[in-house]
Every structure is written in C-alpha cells, then in structure tokens.
Enzyme design. Sequence first.
Site, PDB file in Angstrom:
ATOM      1  N   GLY A  70       4.212  -8.519   0.268  1.00  0.00           N
ATOM      2  CA  GLY A  70       4.702  -8.523  -1.167  1.00  0.00           C
ATOM      3  C   GLY A  70       4.433  -9.938  -1.853  1.00  0.00           C
ATOM      4  N   GLY A  77       4.531 -10.376  -5.953  1.00  0.00           N
ATOM      5  CA  GLY A  77       5.760  -9.949  -6.758  1.00  0.00           C
ATOM      6  C   GLY A  77       6.377 -11.303  -7.207  1.00  0.00           C
ATOM      7  N   GLN A  78       7.486 -10.884  -8.036  1.00  0.00           N
ATOM      8  CA  GLN A  78       8.260 -12.167  -8.681  1.00  0.00           C
ATOM      9  C   GLN A  78       8.718 -13.040  -7.652  1.00  0.00           C
ATOM     10  OE1 GLN A  78      12.036 -10.918 -10.372  1.00  0.00           O
ATOM     11  NE2 GLN A  78      12.135 -12.574 -11.847  1.00  0.00           N
ATOM     12  N   ASP A 110      -0.346  -8.383   0.086  1.00  0.00           N
ATOM     13  CA  ASP A 110      -0.176  -7.565  -0.904  1.00  0.00           C
ATOM     14  C   ASP A 110      -0.882  -6.216  -0.968  1.00  0.00           C
ATOM     15  OD1 ASP A 110       2.242  -8.122  -3.325  1.00  0.00           O
ATOM     16  OD2 ASP A 110       1.040  -6.503  -3.312  1.00  0.00           O
ATOM     17  N   ILE A 111      -0.389  -5.206  -1.583  1.00  0.00           N
ATOM     18  CA  ILE A 111      -1.122  -3.790  -1.498  1.00  0.00           C
ATOM     19  C   ILE A 111      -2.210  -4.291  -2.683  1.00  0.00           C
ATOM     20  CG2 ILE A 111       0.253  -3.030  -3.543  1.00  0.00           C
ATOM     21  CD1 ILE A 111       0.040  -0.275  -1.823  1.00  0.00           C
ATOM     22  N   ARG A 112      -2.321  -5.074  -3.528  1.00  0.00           N
ATOM     23  CA  ARG A 112      -3.418  -5.526  -4.447  1.00  0.00           C
ATOM     24  C   ARG A 112      -3.788  -6.870  -4.284  1.00  0.00           C
ATOM     25  NH1 ARG A 112       0.363  -3.295  -7.482  1.00  0.00           N
ATOM     26  NH2 ARG A 112       0.147  -1.184  -7.473  1.00  0.00           N
ATOM     27  N   ASN A 149      -0.812  -2.325   3.080  1.00  0.00           N
ATOM     28  CA  ASN A 149       0.087  -1.572   2.544  1.00  0.00           C
ATOM     29  C   ASN A 149       1.062  -1.531   3.611  1.00  0.00           C
ATOM     30  OD1 ASN A 149       1.699   0.801   2.031  1.00  0.00           O
ATOM     31  ND2 ASN A 149      -0.055   2.173   1.371  1.00  0.00           N
ATOM     32  N   TYR A 162      17.442   2.751  -5.548  1.00  0.00           N
ATOM     33  CA  TYR A 162      17.285   1.265  -4.996  1.00  0.00           C
ATOM     34  C   TYR A 162      18.573   1.026  -4.242  1.00  0.00           C
ATOM     35  CZ  TYR A 162      16.476  -3.879  -5.788  1.00  0.00           C
ATOM     36  OH  TYR A 162      16.398  -5.208  -5.611  1.00  0.00           O
TER      37      TYR A 162
END
Length: 317
Positions: A9, A12-13, A35-37, A51, A141
């Site tokens: 991941g 991300g931020q 990451d997934i992208r 993933n 969450y």
Amino acid sequence: MEESIIIIGSNGQIGTELALALRSKYGVERVVTSDIREPSIVAQGPFELINVLDKELLRSIFEQYHPTQVYLLAAVLSAVGEQNPKMAWDLNMTGLLNVLDLAVEFNVSKVFWPSSIAVFGPHSPKENTPQYCIMDPNTVYGLSKQAGERWCEYYFNKYNLDIRSIRYPGLISWKTAPGGGTTDYAIHIFHDALSKGSYDCFLSAETKLPMLYMEDAIRGTLELMEAPATNLRIRSSYNLTGISFTPEQLSSEIKKHLPSFSLSYLPNDPRQAIADSWPSSINDDYAQQDWGWNPHFNLANLTEEMLSNLKQNLETT
Ligand code: SER
C-alpha cells in the site's frame, strides 16, 4: 542482518512518505514498494503490483524478497468505508490476516500495521482518551481496526510475531493527498486557502479532533519500529497524540498568514457523525514511556509548514 523491507500500500498517504524515509535509512534497493496500482510518481527502487487479498501472489513476493520487515498500509479509511462496508471489512481484515499468516510463515522479524483513533466510539471518554477504556466503534473502519488490533495481539501472544502498531490520529501532509477519511478537511483547507482563499468545511466549527503532522507520524513510526521489543508493553496498538484543534482554530491560524481567508460550513455531511463518535484528544502515556514518543509539531508550526510547502508546489506546477 541486512534489512529487506516490503511496504504494502505504498502509493497512499502514509506509504508514499514512509517509503521515502525507509529508503533513505536502509537504501533504495532494500525497500520494496507495492500497491494495487502503479505509482503515479515513479520512484527509484523495486516496485511490485500486489492485491493484498491475493494471498498466493503475496506469498510469491515474500518468497522472492524474504522480508525482514513488512509494513501493511493497504486499507479503506472511514468515510469511504461507510459507502461500501463489506468491501472495507474484507480489505482491512482479510488483508491483515493474509499478511500476519505470511509473516509467521516466512519468519518476518517485525511487522507494522496502522490502527486509528476510529477504534474509539461514542461511549469512550472524549478528552484525554486513555489507552484502555470502553471502545464501541460504530464505523466499519473502526470495527476493522479494533478487530485488527485484537488479531495483532493474538499473533504476538500465540506465534511470537513481533508486531507493532500505532493508533494514528488524523494525519496532515502536503506531499500526498489524503485517502477518504473524516479528518481530510484539515488537508483540503490548506489547498483551498491557497488556491481559492476560502474553504467549505464538511465538519462543524467546534468539532475538535486529534491530529498529527506527517513528519511526526513517520518519525514516530520509525522510532516505534526501532524500539527494543522488551520495552513494548502494547501489542495491540499504541495511542499517539500530536495536537487537537477545531476547524475554527485551524482557520484562525491560517488567517495569521492569509488574512483574507474565509471558512464556511456545509451542513449535513455524513462525516460529521463519524467525527462526533471519535475522541477530541488522546492520552499517549504508554507511547511516551515505552519508546520516548514526543511530537514536534503544534498548530502554529504545522500551519506554517503546510502553507509554505504547498505554496511552493503551486508556484512550481
Ligand atoms: N484519518 C482517518 C480517517 O479519517 C482516521 O484514522 O479515516
């Protein structure tokens, strides 16, 4: 032992900045981002498309790199989670369990997983919220983070997995965009203050939430990961504090730099109910005592840093 680190991941931020920090500490080639992208800004160093729900692919990555440390940051945040609760639960829980299992299987020395102030709920004490108290999260969450904390502690007790975690408050950063959380207003406000001179806030004027500047968050994460294992009394997740403020207080601070800035409020945003269920301030005695946590950024220097860095970005793009 030479470290070999995987960040899951990493687009991300948190991941973006953590990758930079870990690469400058351990060397670019030792830190595998994933990451997934594909990342939008292609950095130097190894990157894998993963993933986290695909356990077999994840296993092949562990086989390839034999990581000594794993940082699992792939997750759906609070506001987006409410739009698709089952998907958020699945990603946040199955993703964590996949990584915990593989960490045990591959003898990973240390795992980091972020929890959140979202583990608290409406019946938790609002001010100076302690490490241990009533926790009745009511967002998917928060449910996933609380269950995740229990699993982390379980894997530590049962399999001796050295897992470390922080309950992050709202994280404020200028390098990367936030990812669909309730605290995101505290980032959008800076962008709009500079580009438009005004901001429509989706939380009410008096909504006080715990926040932390990203530089502090990254430093705290690395400090926790470096702390001697025997010092760490908490294997669920540590409370961590930075600063607490309301939109109104943040706006007053911004006005010291941009006197014509104006703030207005959008009523009836679903994120208000989420914010109302969370603490206003956090007690982090355990983090201070166990690994010497001490935030450097307050409202004044955070505001200054955000405005000057974002201004520079605007001028150069
Ligand atoms: N910043 C997160 C959110 O708002 C809290 O962990 O969802």
